[in-house]
Design a protein around this motif. Structure first.
Motif, PDB file in Angstrom:
ATOM      1  N   VAL A  87       1.022  -1.310   0.294  1.00 22.09           N
ATOM      2  CA  VAL A  87       0.091   0.220  -0.547  1.00 22.09           C
ATOM      3  C   VAL A  87       1.096   0.920   0.147  1.00 22.09           C
ATOM      4  N   GLY A  88       0.607   2.418  -0.859  1.00 28.46           N
ATOM      5  CA  GLY A  88       1.438   3.466  -0.920  1.00 28.46           C
ATOM      6  C   GLY A  88       1.243   4.156  -1.358  1.00 28.46           C
ATOM      7  N   LEU A  89       1.764   5.597  -1.771  1.00 27.90           N
ATOM      8  CA  LEU A  89       1.597   6.984  -2.129  1.00 27.90           C
ATOM      9  C   LEU A  89       3.020   7.221  -2.472  1.00 27.90           C
ATOM     10  N   ASP A 138       7.115  -8.141  -9.538  1.00 26.98           N
ATOM     11  CA  ASP A 138       5.008  -8.822  -9.609  1.00 26.98           C
ATOM     12  C   ASP A 138       4.847  -8.661  -8.210  1.00 26.98           C
ATOM     13  N   LEU A 139       3.923  -7.157  -7.520  1.00 25.58           N
ATOM     14  CA  LEU A 139       3.731  -7.726  -6.451  1.00 25.58           C
ATOM     15  C   LEU A 139       2.208  -6.417  -6.218  1.00 25.58           C
ATOM     16  N   PRO A 140       1.553  -6.979  -5.719  1.00 24.80           N
ATOM     17  CA  PRO A 140      -0.017  -6.117  -6.031  1.00 24.80           C
ATOM     18  C   PRO A 140       0.289  -4.835  -4.945  1.00 24.80           C
ATOM     19  N   TYR A 141      -0.075  -3.790  -6.075  1.00 20.45           N
ATOM     20  CA  TYR A 141      -0.563  -2.738  -5.618  1.00 20.45           C
ATOM     21  C   TYR A 141      -1.589  -1.250  -5.462  1.00 20.45           C
ATOM     22  N   LEU A 142      -2.017  -1.197  -4.020  1.00 15.20           N
ATOM     23  CA  LEU A 142      -2.930  -0.285  -3.322  1.00 15.20           C
ATOM     24  C   LEU A 142      -2.166   0.828  -3.381  1.00 15.20           C
ATOM     25  N   ASN A 180      -4.400   7.625   5.553  1.00 14.68           N
ATOM     26  CA  ASN A 180      -5.725   6.465   5.506  1.00 14.68           C
ATOM     27  C   ASN A 180      -4.407   5.026   4.687  1.00 14.68           C
ATOM     28  N   ALA A 181      -3.337   5.742   3.869  1.00 12.92           N
ATOM     29  CA  ALA A 181      -2.263   4.271   3.542  1.00 12.92           C
ATOM     30  C   ALA A 181      -1.936   3.734   4.589  1.00 12.92           C
ATOM     31  N   GLY A 182      -2.181   4.423   5.800  1.00 14.58           N
ATOM     32  CA  GLY A 182      -1.271   3.683   7.016  1.00 14.58           C
ATOM     33  C   GLY A 182      -2.526   2.970   7.901  1.00 14.58           C
ATOM     34  N   PHE A 183      -3.847   3.389   7.771  1.00 10.57           N
ATOM     35  CA  PHE A 183      -4.743   2.438   7.559  1.00 10.57           C
ATOM     36  C   PHE A 183      -5.313   1.682   6.937  1.00 10.57           C
ATOM     37  N   MET A 184      -4.946   1.447   6.123  1.00 14.17           N
ATOM     38  CA  MET A 184      -5.417   0.122   4.859  1.00 14.17           C
ATOM     39  C   MET A 184      -4.176  -0.618   4.260  1.00 14.17           C
ATOM     40  N   ALA A 195     -10.882  -1.173   6.065  1.00 15.83           N
ATOM     41  CA  ALA A 195     -12.093  -1.948   5.076  1.00 15.83           C
ATOM     42  C   ALA A 195     -11.158  -1.986   3.869  1.00 15.83           C
ATOM     43  N   ILE A 196     -10.814  -0.729   3.581  1.00 16.36           N
ATOM     44  CA  ILE A 196     -10.471  -1.185   2.051  1.00 16.36           C
ATOM     45  C   ILE A 196      -8.785  -2.063   2.298  1.00 16.36           C
ATOM     46  N   GLY A 197      -8.522  -2.087   2.968  1.00 11.23           N
ATOM     47  CA  GLY A 197      -6.832  -3.045   3.321  1.00 11.23           C
ATOM     48  C   GLY A 197      -7.876  -4.219   3.202  1.00 11.23           C
ATOM     49  N   MET A 198      -8.193  -4.761   4.069  1.00 13.87           N
ATOM     50  CA  MET A 198      -9.054  -5.872   4.265  1.00 13.87           C
ATOM     51  C   MET A 198      -9.394  -5.994   2.943  1.00 13.87           C
TER      52      MET A 198
END
Length: 560
Positions: free
Chosen positions: A29-31, A47-51, A58-62, A431-434
């Protein structure tokens, strides 16, 4: 920006992401930011999925939500200065709730570290100093060769008991440096030595519990983090010790709510406090007995306390007793074996313990009945009925969450809340992170987020993330026109509330502007709307305009 690379060339950023893959990361997760571009460019080759989030906090909570679903360390990618610092509140929550988040922050070029050369954008004299009071480990990388070992070191630190957030800083020029001379790591050892209990302490704990006439158990978040083995062993210990079990907020799901020894989790109610206080032997597992778990430090145990805790600093920090520094799963398994041997000739009857658990729950219901809280109880019951057993839920700091801390039956789904450090804005991004964590594991499970209108405004930017990723998150916003918890506290303390009323948007129209379907419903229709939204498999917003009151948790003469 310093230096440029040919398209497709491996650079320091590749080594970072390659290390994460070799360590077992399921996603990141990041920015992005100016000094972190080399890190994000590497996603084209690794190849690493990224959000991608819209705000670093918010990224930290994700990342928090991702860690809970994946069961392992969650990477959080940040830029320098303002970007890195904006994540601190989320990392504080991760620290308070023992969530393993690996924050990877860019830094100014090596020449500027420590103020060596001034004037870089985002520059801080000592960026890591801002994190040292929040995270459990900090490492500043200065050469390309240090990246892989630093990543492994930080990962192990995050995953070691007590689990928690860590920080690795990597300067911009190191992230951009050509890395072809260093092979990509294929697999990195992440072995963490589990904290085994001291045998003589387990023997002593078993003796105390076997001889106890009124034992009780308080199970905290450490049992949840220790996994299914700990939860299975907890049931066995409770049955062998003939002890009713209360769960803390973080411990929701640690003990089956339908089990006859379950005394539920009304930890803010005086009846629960009195049951725990009245135990002649109280076993506490995976809880430091902080403010919430001790009914705001009014808790005063009268019997012997046994505390099993992986965080050494929490052992006997609030109440003296027999401290066992150990992983909850290992300690509970060992304790179950000792109790089994002690009970071999004459098992302890369960009738009295079952009656204590039942009486406690009846007492709580009677106290609630006397407070005219049918509206609040009905709303939470409708929400619970609407959410399938296995669905995870993430709760912001809001009156609905204060109720859920006590009354929510976690069943199979995870219950995550911001009660660790109490910051606003947790619900939606967690919840988005989950949901992201479920997706990268091949699962399309929906997730419920619950916020008040005040907390919702902290995370509103992540509607863009939700729309872009099309994650199946249902966001329930309970809109009472302000900071409802603070309003109640101020009215109770001063007779009037100040600075708690809020102008807010039309959340349904705002969601629609992002391409997310939303609906505003009356409180009596909330359950059906939530059920429909979760079943849709799409991002949805459900707004419920209503006023909820808190229940009276304790007698006034017990409050310090």
């Amino acid at each position: 920006m310093t230096g440029t690379q040919d398209r497709g060339e491996r650079i320091g950023g590749d080594l970072v992401l390659e290390s994460l893959v070799a360590l077992g990361a399921t996603g990141a997760v990041g920015l992005p930011g100016q000094h972190a571009l080399g890190l994000f460019d590497a996603f084209r080759r690794v190849d690493l999925p990224y959000l991608g989030a819209r705000v670093e906090n918010n990224a930290g909570f994700m990342a928090d939500g991702l860690a809970r679903v994946s069961g392992t360390v969650a990477p959080l990618l940040l830029s320098t200065g303002p970007g890195a610092l904006t994540s601190l509140a989320a990392l504080q929550e991760a620290a308070a709730s023992s969530i393993p988040v690996l924050a990877i922050s860019a830094q100014v070029p090596v020449a500027g570290l420590g103020g060596g050369r001034h004037g870089y954008l985002h520059e801080l004299p000592d960026q890591s100093a801002s994190f040292r009071g929040v995270v459990k480990h900090v490492r500043t990388v200065r050469t390309l060769e240090q990246i892989v070992p630093a990543m492994r070191e930080a990962w192990v630190a995050a995953a070691s008991a007590p689990t928690g957030p860590v920080l690795v800083e990597i300067p911009q020029d190191v992230l951009l440096e050509a890395a072809d001379r260093i092979p990509a790591p294929r697999e990195l050892s992440t072995s963490v030595t589990a904290l085994a209990p001291q045998a003589e302490l387990i023997e002593r704990a078993a003796e105390l519990l076997a001889a106890a006439e009124r034992p009780a158990i308080l199970a905290g978040g450490g049992v949840m983090r220790a996994g299914e083995a700990a939860q299975t062993a907890l049931v066995r210990v409770a049955e062998l010790a003939a002890a009713p079990v209360v769960t803390t907020v973080g411990g929701k799901g640690a003990f089956p709510p339908a089990h006859p020894l379950s005394a539920a989790g009304w930890i803010e109610d005086i009846a629960t406090t009195e049951l725990l206080e009245g135990a002649d032997v109280l076993l506490i597992i995976g809880s430091g007995l902080g403010e919430l778990s001790s009914n705001y430090h009014t808790f005063a145990p009268q019997g012997t306390v046994i505390q099993i805790e992986a965080d050494l600093g929490k052992i006997a920090s609030n109440h003296a007793g027999l401290g066992i520094h150990a992983d909850a799963a290992l300690a509970l398994a060992a304790l179950a074996e000792e109790l089994s041997a002690a009970n071999a000739e004459q098992p302890k009857p369960l009738d009295a313990a079952i009656a204590h658990a039942s009486d406690l729950k009846s007492t709580v219901v009677a106290r609630l009945d006397a407070q005219s809280l049918e509206h609040e109880r009905g709303f939470l019951a409708a929400l619970r009925d609407a959410v399938p057993d296995a669905v995870d839920s993430c709760w912001d700091m809001t009156i609905a969450a204060y109720w859920a801390w006590s009354c929510w039956d976690a069943r199979e789904g995870r219950f995550a809340s911001a009660q660790g450090s109490g910051g606003l804005g947790y619900g939606l991004p967690a919840a988005i992170g989950m949901a992201f964590g479920h997706r990268v594991s091949g699962d399309a499970a929906p997730v419920l987020a619950v916020s008040g209108d005040g907390g919702a405004l902290y995370g509103i930017a992540e509607l863009a993330t939700l729309a872009q990723e099309k994650l199946p998150v249902t966001w329930c916003i309970v809109d009472d026109g302000g900071y409802g918890v603070l309003r109640e506290y101020m009215e109770g303390a001063f007779g009037a509330a100040t600075a708690t009323e809020l102008a807010r948007p039309d959340y349904v129209q705002l969601a629609a502007s992002f391409g997310v379907a939303g609906v505003q419903v009356a409180v009596e229709d909330a359950g059906d709307a939530i059920a429909e939204a979760l079943a849709s498999g799409e991002p949805r917003v459900v707004v419920v305009r209503t006023h909820l009151d808190l229940f009276a948790p304790t007698h006034l003469d017990r409050v310090n």
